[in-house]
Design an enzyme around this catalytic site. Structure first.
Site, mmCIF file in Angstrom:
data_model
loop_
_atom_site.group_PDB
_atom_site.id
_atom_site.type_symbol
_atom_site.label_atom_id
_atom_site.label_comp_id
_atom_site.label_asym_id
_atom_site.label_seq_id
_atom_site.Cartn_x
_atom_site.Cartn_y
_atom_site.Cartn_z
ATOM 1 N N ASP A 1 -7.183 4.726 -7.044
ATOM 2 C CA ASP A 1 -5.939 3.964 -7.189
ATOM 3 C C ASP A 1 -5.741 3.512 -8.638
ATOM 4 O O ASP A 1 -6.565 2.783 -9.193
ATOM 5 C CB ASP A 1 -5.960 2.747 -6.259
ATOM 6 C CG ASP A 1 -4.577 2.149 -6.026
ATOM 7 O OD1 ASP A 1 -3.694 2.313 -6.881
ATOM 8 O OD2 ASP A 1 -4.389 1.515 -4.970
ATOM 9 N N HIS B 1 -2.978 5.871 -5.301
ATOM 10 C CA HIS B 1 -2.459 4.748 -4.523
ATOM 11 C C HIS B 1 -1.826 5.201 -3.208
ATOM 12 O O HIS B 1 -1.931 4.519 -2.183
ATOM 13 C CB HIS B 1 -1.426 3.999 -5.375
ATOM 14 C CG HIS B 1 -0.847 2.783 -4.730
ATOM 15 N ND1 HIS B 1 -1.591 1.645 -4.490
ATOM 16 C CD2 HIS B 1 0.406 2.521 -4.270
ATOM 17 C CE1 HIS B 1 -0.824 0.731 -3.923
ATOM 18 N NE2 HIS B 1 0.388 1.234 -3.771
ATOM 19 N N SER C 1 -0.118 -1.718 0.018
ATOM 20 C CA SER C 1 0.652 -1.982 -1.186
ATOM 21 C C SER C 1 1.462 -3.277 -1.004
ATOM 22 O O SER C 1 0.873 -4.318 -0.704
ATOM 23 C CB SER C 1 1.543 -0.785 -1.519
ATOM 24 O OG SER C 1 2.042 -0.869 -2.824
#
Length: 370
Positions: free
Chosen positions: A309, A342, A147
């Site tokens: 995601d 995610h 991320s």
């Protein structure tokens, strides 16, 4: 070997001046870090944390810091093997866990608040680079992150290609797409709409807890997937009756729970600045585009997407590897097959272990650059 506890050393360095991408200058910048493994190891791996994480990436709980987020992957005999590598993790610039941030004291003796300059991922990485120089570390065997951490890993590769031998970019794009920016803006507006935010000048009083909690509630929707919500909660009630306002579905209590948890440990202004840094992420900015930026890097690159995601869809991560190959990089793409969304990079450790362990095995100290 796998039962050994990883040893953690927490420290800090001070950078006299940091010239930011905006043209502004931060002075006496503090960079807090955690180090795992031998400080005298020949090879160093830098692990980069995500939005509300910290430098405490592995090991037992540390008072005042959130729980370790990659403990299953960092330690003796683990994928990121501290018997072989010195492993570093910095608390990012702008974070509330010790590094210089909106919480830091300005020259007038008060916290910066919203007087803190807007920062970018490039600035975050630059601060880490300067800190490593002070610590006497000039070369990194690998930079790894997911991320916001993945954005840092990619920025490291193109900003300092002479210092990075390899990079693993997980659940992060080459630049932030409009939908992710939109999600972040709604979160920021939730914080700013809280009367207690007071233009960012709430230190010494009551912080904007409700605004920050709502921001986190929205974020949690982007961090997981429809599949995971259906599997765990579907339309089950947590309590009360559906026709009464005091009744709640389980999914509602889930996001409320995470909103309350973040309020207990994170600063609202820091949240504003770090989400903005994510929005500004674009490795091609000022470099002639993404491909031109990637061509600066000469090492190995692994991009890892996540099948479910929502925030940074797998195709956004895969295109990093595709563009890297087009400019001659030794790049490859792999994917975490998971319904966890995610957050799979913080959950599906078995898959990540295999991917990271295999990649690092191909990036040894004596790896030929053919």
């Amino acid at each position: 070997m796998l039962g050994k506890v990883v040893e953690e050393t927490i420290g800090a360095v001070e950078i006299p001046e940091l010239h930011l991408e905006s043209g502004k200058v931060l002075k006496n910048v503090k960079q807090v870090y955690a180090m795992y493994g031998s400080p005298n190891a020949d090879e160093t791996i830098l692990v980069c944390h995500a939005l509300t994480g910290s430098h405490h990436a592995a090991g037992p709980d540390v008072p005042g810091l959130p729980e370790a987020w990659w403990d299953p992957l960092i330690g003796p005999g683990k994928a990121i093997n501290t018997d072989r590598f010195r492993v570093m993790c910095f608390n990012v610039l702008g974070s509330p866990y010790g590094s210089t941030s909106p919480l830091s004291i300005h020259d007038d003796g008060k916290p910066y608040g919203m007087r803190f300059p807007v920062i970018s991922v490039r600035d975050i990485v630059k601060a880490q680079r300067e800190a490593l120089k002070i610590l006497g570390i000039d070369e990194l065997t690998c930079v790894i992150g997911g991320s916001l951490g993945g954005m840092q890993a990619l920025e490291w590769a193109v900003s300092y290609p002479e210092a990075v031998k390899s990079a693993i970019v997980i659940a992060a794009p080459a630049y932030t797409y409009p939908q992710a920016i939109a999600f972040n803006e709604v979160q920021r507006q939730a914080i700013m709409a809280d009367p207690r935010w007071n233009g960012g000048d709430y230190y010494g009083g009551s912080p904007p807890e409700r605004g920050l909690a709502i921001a986190r509630m929205l974020a949690m929707i982007t961090y997981r997937s429809e599949e995971s919500f259906v599997k765990k909660y579907m339309r089950e009630l947590a309590f009360g009756a559906p026709w009464d306002w005091n009744g709640k579905f389980k999914i509602e209590t889930y996001i409320h729970h995470h909103g309350k948890k973040l309020v207990q440990r994170f600063d609202a202004n820091c949240y504003l600045y770090l989400t903005r840094a994510m929005d500004l992420h674009d490795i091609g900015q000022g470099r002639g585009g993404v491909k031109a930026a990637l061509s600066r890097f000469k090492g190995r690159l692994l991009a890892i997407g996540i099948s479910s995601d929502l925030l940074f869809p797998n195709w956004q991560v895969e295109e990093i590897a595709l563009m890297a190959k087009e400019v001659g990089l030794r790049a490859c793409y792999d994917e975490i097959e998971s319904g966890n969304g995610h957050d799979a990079f913080l959950i599906d450790f078995d898959q990540l272990d295999e991917m990271i362990r295999g990649f690092l095995a191909r990036c040894t100290k004596n790896d030929r650059r053919d």
